[in-house]
Design a protein around this motif. Structure first.
Motif, mmCIF file in Angstrom:
data_model
loop_
_atom_site.group_PDB
_atom_site.id
_atom_site.type_symbol
_atom_site.label_atom_id
_atom_site.label_comp_id
_atom_site.label_asym_id
_atom_site.label_seq_id
_atom_site.Cartn_x
_atom_site.Cartn_y
_atom_site.Cartn_z
ATOM 1 N N ARG A 1 -40.463 -17.079 43.799
ATOM 2 C CA ARG A 1 -39.298 -16.502 44.449
ATOM 3 C C ARG A 1 -39.752 -15.528 45.531
ATOM 4 O O ARG A 1 -40.857 -14.979 45.465
ATOM 5 C CB ARG A 1 -38.428 -15.727 43.447
ATOM 6 C CG ARG A 1 -37.963 -16.501 42.226
ATOM 7 C CD ARG A 1 -37.501 -15.504 41.177
ATOM 8 N NE ARG A 1 -36.881 -16.132 40.028
ATOM 9 C CZ ARG A 1 -37.556 -16.626 39.004
ATOM 10 N NH1 ARG A 1 -38.870 -16.607 38.994
ATOM 11 N NH2 ARG A 1 -36.909 -17.162 37.968
ATOM 12 N N GLU B 69 -31.198 -12.319 41.801
ATOM 13 C CA GLU B 69 -31.067 -12.884 40.463
ATOM 14 C C GLU B 69 -30.972 -11.770 39.404
ATOM 15 O O GLU B 69 -30.170 -11.861 38.473
ATOM 16 C CB GLU B 69 -32.254 -13.802 40.152
ATOM 17 C CG GLU B 69 -32.253 -15.076 41.008
ATOM 18 C CD GLU B 69 -33.447 -15.956 40.702
ATOM 19 O OE1 GLU B 69 -34.305 -15.552 39.881
ATOM 20 O OE2 GLU B 69 -33.550 -17.041 41.293
ATOM 21 N N ASP C 10 -27.833 -11.038 36.957
ATOM 22 C CA ASP C 10 -28.006 -10.954 35.508
ATOM 23 C C ASP C 10 -27.397 -9.691 34.956
ATOM 24 O O ASP C 10 -26.755 -9.693 33.907
ATOM 25 C CB ASP C 10 -29.501 -11.009 35.148
ATOM 26 C CG ASP C 10 -30.099 -12.400 35.324
ATOM 27 O OD1 ASP C 10 -29.311 -13.358 35.348
ATOM 28 O OD2 ASP C 10 -31.317 -12.510 35.459
#
Length: 346
Positions: free
Chosen positions: A333, A341, A345
């Motif tokens: 990533r 992300e 989350d």
């Protein structure tokens, strides 16, 4: 960190309680211990196993046999859940006697070779989070690595949940592989679990681990540590691997990371000797430094007050583009994607 050089890892000792716990799980599923031991080539009786333990290679053969007959993808979860601190002998007694969760984790770090040598553990903390990262320290297949790390993280997390007051819902477990089909059973045991993450580790708020433990006993702790030290000496584990000592020195400070010369001076050796010792263990200073940068990059990027460019500079990257390339190599990533992300989350 791979096991190379003079380490004969196949002959490393495995406590007999691990072997017997595995056999108990199989017995619950209708399989006789004698049959499984015979298939694994272990000419030993259960009492002998408990008293003398087995070698790592013998334990691996037995695990493969049990995995085949039980045919349960969540075997590692069950195995780890049946290994609370009370199953870890003198190390477990030291954990139970510790003053706080932080002290208990320090016992785990200090005496890890007595209970989990197939993996290497490193425990780090920042202002908000403490995390214990696990990597394989011996050659193993991907299936073996996944089950081994699953067992270790389930054992570690269960211990924290059982000992630290109000820990449920505050801990987090990462695995660096894709979500398996038994993920629901893992989450049932451990709570917040994330897959396809940059590393395999246990994470908890540092403040949580500073809470006093109800079973703390200073005298008991001193006795348990003495037993652990004696056992480590008897098994030839008193000398730490050079790579582990170097990892402990690679802490990010205001001036960045210490150089090879700096670390050699702290360890009271020469840079040339330090390089040679690391090579014998199958690694290099540059590899350990990159591991430290990856570890700290994950920690720093969790702080929204720091820009990615600032994180790159703190880690010693003059060009943020070089940091982005390195981070993509480590995690698959970009730093921006990783933050998105993590934000989603949360």
């Amino acid at each position: 960190m791979s096991a190379k050089g003079g380490d004969d890892w196949a002959r490393w000792f495995v406590p007999g309680v691990y072997t017997m716990t595995l056999l108990e799980i199989a017995a619950d599923r209708g399989h006789r211990a004698a049959d499984l031991l015979a298939r694994a080539g272990l000419a030993m009786q259960p009492r002998e196993i408990l008293e003398s333990g087995v070698t790592l290679e013998e334990q691996r053969r037995l695990v493969d046999v049990v995995r085949e007959v039980v045919d349960d993808p969540a075997l590692g979860v069950e195995f780890g859940w049946r290994l609370p601190p009370t199953a870890l002998g003198s190390v477990g007694y030291a954990i139970l006697s510790s003053a706080s969760g932080r002290d208990a984790l320090d016992i785990v770090r200090r005496f890890w070779p007595l209970v989990g040598r197939a993996l290497a553990i490193s425990i780090h903390e920042d202002d908000d989070t403490t995390f214990a990262e696990l990597v394989a320290s011996i050659p193993m297949s991907e299936d073996q690595r996944r089950m081994t790390t699953e067992v270790a993280l389930v054992t570690l997390t269960r211990g924290v949940l059982a000992l630290v007051p109000k820990a449920e819902g505050q801990t987090e477990v990462w695995f660096d592989y894709a979500e398996p089909r038994h993920a629901a059973r893992v989450r049932e045991r451990l709570g917040l679990v994330r897959y396809d993450m940059p590393s395999t580790c246990f994470r908890a708020p540092t403040a949580l681990l500073d809470r006093p433990l109800a079973m703390s006993n200073p005298a008991g702790l001193r006795a348990a540590v003495t037993w652990c030290e004696r056992e480590a000496e008897e098994r030839g584990l008193t000398e730490q691997r050079t790579a582990i000592r170097v990892q402990a020195e690679l802490r990010l400070g205001r001036e960045g990371y210490p150089s090879l010369d700096d670390v050699a001076k702290r360890l009271r050796t020469s840079p040339r000797t330090l390089r040679r010792q690391l090579e014998r263990e199958g690694t290099r200073f540059s590899t350990l430094l990159e591991d430290a940068r990856r570890r700290d990059a994950l920690r720093l990027l969790d702080n929204p007050a720091l820009s990615a460019a600032r994180v790159a500079a703190m880690l010693g990257y003059e060009d943020p583009a070089n940091f982005t390339r390195a981070f993509r190599r480590w995690t698959g990533r970009t730093p921006t994607r990783y933050r998105q992300e993590r934000s989603a989350d949360r």
